[in-house]
Design a protein around this motif. Structure first.
Motif, short mmCIF file in Angstrom:
data_model
loop_
_atom_site.label_atom_id
_atom_site.label_comp_id
_atom_site.label_asym_id
_atom_site.label_seq_id
_atom_site.Cartn_x
_atom_site.Cartn_y
_atom_site.Cartn_z
N ARG A 138 0.66 -1.12 -0.13
CA ARG A 138 0.36 -0.40 0.30
C ARG A 138 1.04 1.25 0.52
N LYS A 142 1.04 4.25 -3.09
CA LYS A 142 0.13 5.48 -2.40
C LYS A 142 1.93 6.20 -2.82
N GLN A 145 1.16 7.35 -6.67
CA GLN A 145 0.59 7.78 -6.68
C GLN A 145 -0.07 7.12 -7.39
#
Length: 147
Positions: A138, A142, A145
């Protein structure tokens, strides 16, 4: 480490199904691996002698014998062993409902619950490891993006 190498190599011909499934789930996709569905009772193994047992990841024991394929699916899913197994799967998965990762892992694979899925003290041996993997993937998604 494997995830980082897989990402760095970036070859669509190389698939690590568990990692690909986790990425897919984190991106809002569908389940690819049975271990992340939380519905282990929907998977059967039919042996050459027509006997029906739970998933072949679990041991072939008298407690996980559901019947004979010749008896028909209705009789198999109403057998005492199957009903007991299905209910136990649901109980084990309920132990995980409060976890932030439940929507991704659904309690994981039953073969990883120790010492025995029918033992009241059963716990998933790989829970902590999966949490680290989910967190790492995760975080990386992130950073890219993607989520």
């Amino acid at each position: 480490t494997i995830f980082d190498l897989w990402l760095k190599f970036d070859d669509p011909e190389i698939e690590i199904r568990e990692i690909k499934s986790i990425v897919n789930l984190l991106l809002g996709g569908n389940f690819r691996e049975c271990i992340f569905t939380g519905e282990c009772y929907k998977y059967f193994t039919i042996y050459p002698d027509d006997s029906v047992y739970s998933c072949d990841s679990l041991p072939k024991t008298k407690f996980l014998y559901f019947g004979n394929i010749g008896e028909g699916l209705d009789k198999i899913v109403s057998s005492w062993n199957f009903v007991r197994f299905r209910d136990r799967v649901k109980e084990l998965k309920e132990k995980c409902c409060g976890c932030e990762w439940f929507e991704i892992c659904r309690g994981g694979c039953l073969k990883d619950w120790w010492p025995d899925i029918f033992d009241p003290s059963a716990k998933n041996l790989f829970c902590c490891g999966f949490k680290k993997i989910f967190t790492k993937i995760r975080k990386t998604l992130k950073e890219y993006q993607m989520i």
